[in-house]
Design a protein around this motif. Structure first.
Motif, mmCIF file in Angstrom:
data_model
loop_
_atom_site.group_PDB
_atom_site.id
_atom_site.type_symbol
_atom_site.label_atom_id
_atom_site.label_comp_id
_atom_site.label_asym_id
_atom_site.label_seq_id
_atom_site.Cartn_x
_atom_site.Cartn_y
_atom_site.Cartn_z
ATOM 1 N N ASP B 6 94.095 68.344 23.071
ATOM 2 C CA ASP B 6 94.662 69.145 24.139
ATOM 3 C C ASP B 6 96.124 68.732 24.295
ATOM 4 O O ASP B 6 96.544 67.678 23.828
ATOM 5 N N PRO B 10 93.787 63.033 28.027
ATOM 6 C CA PRO B 10 92.374 63.077 28.398
ATOM 7 C C PRO B 10 92.142 62.373 29.735
ATOM 8 O O PRO B 10 92.993 61.614 30.190
ATOM 9 N N ARG B 13 92.904 64.752 35.466
ATOM 10 C CA ARG B 13 94.211 65.378 35.439
ATOM 11 C C ARG B 13 95.021 64.946 36.661
ATOM 12 O O ARG B 13 94.492 64.904 37.772
ATOM 13 N N THR B 77 101.248 65.090 30.067
ATOM 14 C CA THR B 77 101.058 65.566 28.698
ATOM 15 C C THR B 77 101.278 64.470 27.663
ATOM 16 O O THR B 77 102.019 63.508 27.875
ATOM 17 N N PRO B 96 98.896 67.395 19.830
ATOM 18 C CA PRO B 96 98.712 68.630 20.599
ATOM 19 C C PRO B 96 98.851 69.852 19.686
ATOM 20 O O PRO B 96 99.618 69.832 18.720
ATOM 21 N N GLY B 112 103.209 67.380 23.932
ATOM 22 C CA GLY B 112 102.237 67.976 24.841
ATOM 23 C C GLY B 112 102.885 68.891 25.860
ATOM 24 O O GLY B 112 102.294 69.913 26.249
ATOM 25 N N SER B 115 103.559 72.079 24.050
ATOM 26 C CA SER B 115 102.271 72.703 23.735
ATOM 27 C C SER B 115 101.671 73.365 24.971
ATOM 28 O O SER B 115 101.172 74.495 24.911
ATOM 29 N N ALA B 116 101.739 72.665 26.099
ATOM 30 C CA ALA B 116 101.143 73.192 27.332
ATOM 31 C C ALA B 116 101.845 74.461 27.786
ATOM 32 O O ALA B 116 101.193 75.430 28.197
ATOM 33 N N LEU B 121 99.439 77.110 29.706
ATOM 34 C CA LEU B 121 98.669 76.239 30.612
ATOM 35 C C LEU B 121 99.488 75.877 31.849
ATOM 36 O O LEU B 121 98.943 75.407 32.836
#
Lengths: 389, 389
Positions: B6, B10, B13, B77, B96, B112, B115-116, B121
């Motif tokens: 992701d 992990p 959150r 992230t 990611p 990350g 990527s997010a 996201l």
């Protein structure tokens, strides 16, 4: 990031009974996680090594040999990552305890094997020794531990590091048990304990802590007394042992880089910083540096021949100090590893057998006296260990 | 050892609602795991960094600023280890995904965060950029991403790397959202989109894949059309950009080593091999090498002044290629990282703001066009991005 761990790998123990009625019946042994045990992953002390290598289908030669002789396999033991490390820490699996020196490092890279034997968790344990990886933990944990002559014990089914240095060795708590395993792994009956001369390497003793040299002096005398007295000699010219240490590092690390570079390129594996750093330095060694180091190696081989070929036994401290405490900064660990390497380089450069004997104690911690013979004198060293005990 | 992960770390959150009614109300953002979020460990992409640093009691300045402006924090992230890495893999937390180029690397080190945002996201994400760590993932993931002028955005509460290069930047999918965040993080209303001249760095375009240069040509024309036409110039003499790349590496890595060496000495942490290797190489950089590199740096600063101080905008490809596939061998990753570094070095050496715009596509994968202005022109770059979209 050293954390205490068991000597054995976590998870289901690799347990296998030995063949009934063999010469080692009733004894148990452990195998460093560089040795293949059929059906169990060979992890090499590194999670990415484990993840990128298949589960072996056959036992390593030495494992098979001990099982066939009747010893029971008790499990696989923690090793420094891909055999690179002399003090015994492993940031992935933890640092095995040193039962002989609580709170101190066990030595490596055969850290878990020495730890398991010293703790009495098994009678024998297999290790490998390229730069001192059996001799050093034997010294720091108070065990008998042999680096055999180069080529003397099969490396089949063992992760390699530096081919012109790699050997398979083993640990035991007493000379009798050590010798029983020697007969099995060397495939010969122990000979008479003989030595044409006993030589004490004064330049090597001078590199050890004064308390270590002092603690080992009675054992040197006893060894000499067995064979007509010990003669003090210089192994090399002043300052030369340190050069053997640096140049042995050059050759061994260059060979290790050649062994691991394709895997590293494919996997970009995780390592403890010091291991990765040493590999990165190894990757920069030039052909000219290797050629120079090989000339120094020839000099060490020639000294070995002059001193030992007639059946003499050389003795020196295995390590210049007892087990260092857990938790030292890296710069200090590097300094200690460098001092160790100066003493372990002679046998490695010259392909000699070197047996560390647990015959010294300093402030409650063990330190080993090493006996070194000419190539092929492995069984004789085991016999001398029994005569001394 | 790249494994898909992701974009977010992990575990639980880090979620925090923004203040009600602010200028960013209704938007969500993520923070690279180099930014402090009170009560959540700042992991720095490395398990040993996480384990050896206390849980922060206060938010990083940029996190606090976005929360105060009404944006909701969606989580932290994945980052390359301690910000060292330009392609976006992380052997501990996984790589990611690149939503704009499935099966390809996202770029790093703010992997990350890019990527997010690219996956939708969150609307915005904070990153850091020392050697390209916002610009490169922006280019490879098809986002707007700014490396601000050195010193323009507070680094309070952010893990540092190389002080004379470190900046706090951010990502967005569209120029409007990017500009809203710019007003908050730069603390100024976006000005008119102006440029005294538009300069296209032909030597930089020549270092990109031909398909990349071709794909970005229409955007260069559109940019030029806004401000009276684009002029083709050479940023430096033939072969000089490559030298800027190597010498920027010298200075940045030496600073990174100074930042991390005490921690490394105390902890001997685990790293991916390539990260440890680069640190080990950095530890060997000499004062003479740094002095030489600083002379080269002065040359880059002077070129920046001559070309940009009058309000000109320079454009070049952000990266010389689109996102490389996951799973390449290390030697190839090193080659690619080296090519990227040649293009990212100018802004880093000269402390300039550089905004990557997602205006090119090659075979279905995005690549960014960068606009670079003189120091302090950050808000103007954001305004130009809006004018272009």
């Amino acid at each position: 990031m050293e954390f205490a761990a068991d000597a054995f790998l976590p998870g289901p123990r690799a347990f296998l009974p030995g063949a009934p009625g063999g010469p080692l019946a009733g004894l148990s042994f452990a195998a460093k996680d560089l040795f293949d045990v059929a059906g169990h992953r060979t992890g090499g002390g590194n999670p990415d090594w484990a993840a990128t290598h298949p589960v072996p289908q056959a036992h390593a030669w030495a494992v098979e040999r001990l099982l066939a002789a009747g010893a029971n396999l008790a499990g696989k033991t923690i090793t420094c990552e891909i055999s690179l490390g002399i003090l015994g820490f492993n940031p992935f699996h933890g640092t095995p305890p040193n039962p002989a020196a609580p709170g101190c490092l066990p030595g490596g890279s055969s850290s878990g094997s020495a730890s398991a034997v010293a703790a009495g968790l098994c009678d024998l344990a297999l290790g490998t020794d390229s730069g001192g990886s059996v001799r050093v933990p034997a010294s720091l944990c108070g065990l008998y531990g042999l680096r055999p002559s180069l080529g003397r014990v099969s490396l089949e089914g063992v992760c390699r590091q530096a081919p012109s240095f790699d050997t398979v060795g083993w640990f035991a708590r007493d000379a009798k048990t050590f010798g029983r395993a020697a007969e099995v792994l060397l495939g010969e009956t122990l000979p008479q304990a003989t030595a044409s001369r006993v030589l004490a390497a004064e330049d090597a003793f001078a590199l050890a802590d004064a308390a270590v040299a002092e603690a080992l002096a009675p054992a040197v005398s006893r060894l000499g007394a067995l064979f007509g007295g010990a003669t003090t000699i210089s192994l090399a010219e002043p300052g030369e042992l340190e050069i053997w240490g640096t140049q042995r590092n050059i050759v061994q690390r260059a060979e290790a880089w050649a062994t691991f570079k394709d895997w590293i390129d494919a996997v970009n594996p995780r390592f403890g910083y010091s291991v990765a750093r040493n590999l990165a330095v190894a990757s920069m060694i030039t052909a000219e540096q290797i050629e120079l180091a090989c000339v120094v190696r020839r000099r060490a081989v020639e000294r070995a021949r002059v001193l030992l070929e007639d059946g003499a036994i050389l003795c020196m401290p295995t390590t210049p100090f007892t087990a260092p405490p857990v938790g030292l900064p890296l710069a200090e660990l590097d300094r200690l590893a460098g001092r160790i390497g100066v003493l372990t380089s002679f046998a490695g450069l010259a392909g000699l057998p070197q047996l560390s004997l647990p015959l010294g104690m300093v402030a409650g911690k063990p330190v080993g006296l090493s006996i070194i013979g000419w190539r092929g004198s492995d069984a004789r060293l085991a016999a001398i260990a029994q005569a001394l005990q």
